[in-house]
Design a protein around this motif. Sequence first.
Motif, PDB file in Angstrom:
ATOM      1  N   ASP A  21       0.858  -1.188   0.000  1.00  0.00           N
ATOM      2  CA  ASP A  21       0.000   0.000   0.000  1.00  0.00           C
ATOM      3  C   ASP A  21       0.889   1.230   0.000  1.00  0.00           C
ATOM      4  N   GLY A  22       0.969   1.899  -1.136  1.00  0.00           N
ATOM      5  CA  GLY A  22       1.776   3.098  -1.251  1.00  0.00           C
ATOM      6  C   GLY A  22       1.126   4.075  -2.200  1.00  0.00           C
ATOM      7  N   THR A  23       1.883   5.071  -2.640  1.00  0.00           N
ATOM      8  CA  THR A  23       1.392   6.026  -3.630  1.00  0.00           C
ATOM      9  C   THR A  23       2.462   6.218  -4.699  1.00  0.00           C
ATOM     10  N   LEU A  24       2.032   6.629  -5.876  1.00  0.00           N
ATOM     11  CA  LEU A  24       2.977   6.878  -6.961  1.00  0.00           C
ATOM     12  C   LEU A  24       3.915   8.031  -6.633  1.00  0.00           C
ATOM     13  N   ALA A  25       3.488   8.912  -5.754  1.00  0.00           N
ATOM     14  CA  ALA A  25       4.342  10.036  -5.367  1.00  0.00           C
ATOM     15  C   ALA A  25       5.568   9.578  -4.581  1.00  0.00           C
ATOM     16  N   GLU A  26       5.557   8.350  -4.093  1.00  0.00           N
ATOM     17  CA  GLU A  26       6.684   7.838  -3.309  1.00  0.00           C
ATOM     18  C   GLU A  26       7.829   7.321  -4.171  1.00  0.00           C
ATOM     19  N   MET A  27       7.649   7.293  -5.487  1.00  0.00           N
ATOM     20  CA  MET A  27       8.746   6.840  -6.341  1.00  0.00           C
ATOM     21  C   MET A  27       9.958   7.765  -6.195  1.00  0.00           C
ATOM     22  N   ILE A  28      11.139   7.184  -6.037  1.00  0.00           N
ATOM     23  CA  ILE A  28      12.360   7.977  -5.950  1.00  0.00           C
ATOM     24  C   ILE A  28      12.614   8.692  -7.269  1.00  0.00           C
ATOM     25  N   TRP A  29      12.495   7.942  -8.363  1.00  0.00           N
ATOM     26  CA  TRP A  29      12.684   8.498  -9.704  1.00  0.00           C
ATOM     27  C   TRP A  29      11.322   8.580 -10.374  1.00  0.00           C
ATOM     28  N   SER A  30      10.917   9.790 -10.770  1.00  0.00           N
ATOM     29  CA  SER A  30       9.615   9.992 -11.395  1.00  0.00           C
ATOM     30  C   SER A  30       9.611   9.387 -12.796  1.00  0.00           C
ATOM     31  N   VAL A  31       8.429   9.269 -13.375  1.00  0.00           N
ATOM     32  CA  VAL A  31       8.321   8.723 -14.729  1.00  0.00           C
ATOM     33  C   VAL A  31       9.123   9.548 -15.740  1.00  0.00           C
ATOM     34  N   PRO A  32       9.026  10.876 -15.764  1.00  0.00           N
ATOM     35  CA  PRO A  32       9.855  11.633 -16.716  1.00  0.00           C
ATOM     36  C   PRO A  32      11.347  11.416 -16.499  1.00  0.00           C
ATOM     37  N   GLU A  33      11.763  11.324 -15.243  1.00  0.00           N
ATOM     38  CA  GLU A  33      13.184  11.085 -14.961  1.00  0.00           C
ATOM     39  C   GLU A  33      13.622   9.703 -15.422  1.00  0.00           C
ATOM     40  N   LEU A  34      12.757   8.704 -15.232  1.00  0.00           N
ATOM     41  CA  LEU A  34      13.084   7.355 -15.678  1.00  0.00           C
ATOM     42  C   LEU A  34      13.229   7.304 -17.195  1.00  0.00           C
TER      43      LEU A  34
END
Length: 231
Positions: free
Chosen positions: A167-180
């Motif tokens: 149970d988490g949120t997409l905002a918790e990603m260290i590297w965002s989608v554009p950065e990836l």
Amino acid sequence: MSLLFELPETPSVAIIGEETRFPVRRVFCVGRNYEAHAREMGFAANREAPIWFTKTPTALCPSGATIPYPPGTANCHYEMEFVVAIDAPAFRIAAEEAMGIVMGYACGFDMTRRDLQNASRDKGYPWDTGKDFENAAVIAPITRAAAFGEIGGQRITLSQNGTTKQDGTLAEMIWSVPELIADLSRMYHLAPGDLIYTGTPAGVGPVAEGDVLEGRVEGLEPVRLAIGPAE
């Protein structure tokens, strides 16, 4: 020119509300992209650069399938992921422009033979046998990016036999989608048909025969998988 034998059709993924399917060219995956998951694996958050590995398109498995417990492992784990589908070419693209090549998003499972992955990691070997195997890249139908909207604080969850495990949120990603996307495009000529599995929140764990998994990201079609007997 004739071929010695015929290969199976190109793997593809359904698109919500459309008859056209998304043909899959390559599958890229990111490791330890959620800080809490990195910690549960025994590592500090990696903020130097994303950790990349790949799965072959033949590892794809449609949502709703029942698969045999994977061979060669006694410790297969689920990992719930937010998947990005790309439909335009890009090379050395800036993060500020990266969302322009995104076609849509899907829920997916990065199934992992954890015992094999850990053994390889401890010896400094590649993760291939732990990560790239039949039915290891489970994916639900793709939702067009315009229908999903902006990536923000959407919840990402996984339940095992009805009990919430991740149970988490997409905002918790260290590297965002554009950065990836920008980072990956420094090393590869990205092209239509590429998928990116963007990492998993904390709470990963083993599966067993008879398990039913369901993964959700708010705004997307859920991904489901049942585990059958080993072959």
